[in-house]
Design an enzyme around this catalytic site. Structure first.
Site, PDB file in Angstrom:
ATOM      1  N   ARG A 102       3.531   2.611  -2.010  1.00 26.86           N
ATOM      2  CA  ARG A 102       2.865   1.745  -2.920  1.00 26.86           C
ATOM      3  C   ARG A 102       2.831   2.399  -4.478  1.00 26.86           C
ATOM      4  O   ARG A 102       2.429   3.653  -4.326  1.00 26.86           O
ATOM      5  CB  ARG A 102       1.313   1.661  -2.576  1.00 26.86           C
ATOM      6  CG  ARG A 102       1.646   0.754  -1.201  1.00 26.86           C
ATOM      7  CD  ARG A 102       0.069  -0.262  -0.893  1.00 26.86           C
ATOM      8  NE  ARG A 102       0.059  -1.449  -1.867  1.00 26.86           N
ATOM      9  CZ  ARG A 102      -1.067  -1.970  -2.269  1.00 26.86           C
ATOM     10  NH1 ARG A 102      -2.149  -1.760  -1.677  1.00 26.86           N
ATOM     11  NH2 ARG A 102      -1.080  -3.075  -3.226  1.00 26.86           N
ATOM     12  N   ASP A 250      -7.023   0.468  -9.488  1.00 30.40           N
ATOM     13  CA  ASP A 250      -5.964   1.569  -9.043  1.00 30.40           C
ATOM     14  C   ASP A 250      -5.538   2.354 -10.279  1.00 30.40           C
ATOM     15  O   ASP A 250      -4.727   3.395  -9.577  1.00 30.40           O
ATOM     16  CB  ASP A 250      -5.161   0.327  -8.519  1.00 30.40           C
ATOM     17  CG  ASP A 250      -5.592  -0.383  -7.307  1.00 30.40           C
ATOM     18  OD1 ASP A 250      -5.314   0.108  -6.087  1.00 30.40           O
ATOM     19  OD2 ASP A 250      -6.121  -1.355  -7.539  1.00 30.40           O
ATOM     20  N   LYS A 261      -6.534  -5.595  -8.824  1.00 32.65           N
ATOM     21  CA  LYS A 261      -5.917  -6.578  -8.039  1.00 32.65           C
ATOM     22  C   LYS A 261      -5.698  -7.926  -8.912  1.00 32.65           C
ATOM     23  O   LYS A 261      -6.398  -8.247  -9.836  1.00 32.65           O
ATOM     24  CB  LYS A 261      -6.902  -6.837  -7.095  1.00 32.65           C
ATOM     25  CG  LYS A 261      -6.356  -8.044  -6.094  1.00 32.65           C
ATOM     26  CD  LYS A 261      -5.111  -7.599  -5.371  1.00 32.65           C
ATOM     27  CE  LYS A 261      -5.223  -6.425  -4.783  1.00 32.65           C
ATOM     28  NZ  LYS A 261      -3.627  -6.003  -4.310  1.00 32.65           N
TER      29      LYS A 261
END
Length: 365
Positions: A102, A250, A261
């Site tokens: 990711r 993140d 998100k």
């Protein structure tokens, strides 16, 4: 008959050293089914991260650290590996492989780089001792995560008062970390101290982490939580039901832009319209001082089927329709009232305040 454990009594990520495995809660099955799965190979660990069986930047970092330790353990036992250089060649391959799972969450590369650093700092030691040091570092990364989340919770709690309405987006809760969560840490600490918060959880399309995970874990812990669709946030804010927004993160750019998100930036823009402060809960491990602005953050794109069919018995979109499915968006720094870290709360101008926090961390370490 043994009483079934509450989800909050389970470890999101745990090392099963005796069986050379990482044990995780499979978050793709929640809340319908609580399943623990053991990850034993690097491919299984990669898939678990990519498929969101384990998710949340801190939890991904912990998983990656345990994953590198297990890889090192296996490499050290390989009879064809005799030297430190041979050991490191294979370990770097494992590191790069896990790092590709990711791209947006910086905790993944942060944890992997930290584990590599342990090897490089102890290059003169026997390989079995390096493996032991990697084990200790991975465990410390997990324990540090718990301390960091609690500290973020304390700072966050200082920004609100008993009885406040709080809104959160996605899942930055215990299921995304080792304990407390980041954005939910003030909520859990407040609950322990009788603050009686009223919490609104966005469902968080398209993967529904707010509905499946945040609402589930908050309700399981006895907090007052109300689930809303993402496009209802303006209504609850206009009604005066929300006093503050807490969300996770993140990656934080040096100027204070944050990637979280998808949908977070929409919440922030609506909150600004109604003069509601938006707080980003970000461990310093998510701060990337090498990324100048949010424009430089690589945004992961996810498969189309997550939108068109994943949560439906039958496909809900026409065959062949084009789909754009970014996993994250960037919230501009001017929409953010503060970035809460374990070293304090950064405020605008973020270029200066984030540097101060980074310096605190550097001096302590």
């Amino acid at each position: 008959m043994e009483k079934q454990k509450n989800i909050m009594e389970m470890d999101t990520v745990a090392l099963d050293d005796a069986n050379n495995a990482i044990v995780i809660i499979d978050q793709t099955k929640l809340p319908y089914e609580t399943t623990l799965i053991s990850l034993m190979t690097q491919e299984e660990i990669w898939n678990a991260i990519y498929l969101l069986q384990v998710r949340g930047a801190p939890a991904i970092g912990v998983t990656a650290a345990f994953g590198i330790y297990l890889a090192a353990k296996q490499i050290e036992k390989d009879e064809s590996v005799h030297t430190y250089i041979e050991f490191m060649e294979q370990l770097i391959k494992a590191k790069d492989y896990l790092n590709s799972s990711r791209p947006t969450a910086v905790n993944l590369s942060w944890a992997l780089d930290r584990m590599q650093g342990i090897c490089e700092q102890n290059a003169e030691k026997p390989l079995n001792q390096i493996v032991t040091l990697l084990h200790d570092e991975a465990v410390e990364i997990q324990e540090e995560d718990i301390r960091v989340c609690k500290a973020i919770g304390e700072y966050g709690l200082s920004l609100v008062k008993p009885g406040d309405g709080l809104l959160t987006h996605c899942n930055a809760g215990q299921l995304a970390t080792s304990k407390y969560g980041t954005a939910t840490a003030p909520m859990y600490l407040g609950h322990e101290r009788g603050y009686h918060f009223r919490i609104f959880s966005d469902e968080t399309r398209p993967l529904l982490q707010g509905a499946r995970l945040t609402a589930y874990e908050l309700q399981s812990s006895g907090l007052d939580v109300t689930l809303i669709c993402d496009n209802m946030s303006a209504t609850v804010m206009r009604n005066g039901w929300v006093n503050a927004v807490f969300v996770g993160c993140d990656r934080v750019a040096a100027n204070g832009d944050t990637a979280n998100k998808i949908g977070t930036s929409v919440v922030a823009m609506v909150a600004k319209r109604y003069n509601i402060p938006v707080y980003i809960c970000a461990p310093t491990s998510t701060i990337d001082m090498n990324t100048a602005t949010g424009d430089q953050i690589h945004i992961e794109e996810r498969p189309a089927h997550e939108i068109t069919e994943m949560w439906y018995k039958e496909r809900m979109a026409p065959e062949g329709v084009k789909v754009f499915n970014p996993a994250f968006d960037v919230t501009d720094h001017d929409l953010i009232a503060g970035i809460i870290t374990e070293y304090g709360i950064a405020r605008a101008p973020y270029i200066e305040s984030l540097k101060e926090i980074w310096n605190k961390k550097t001096q302590e370490n």
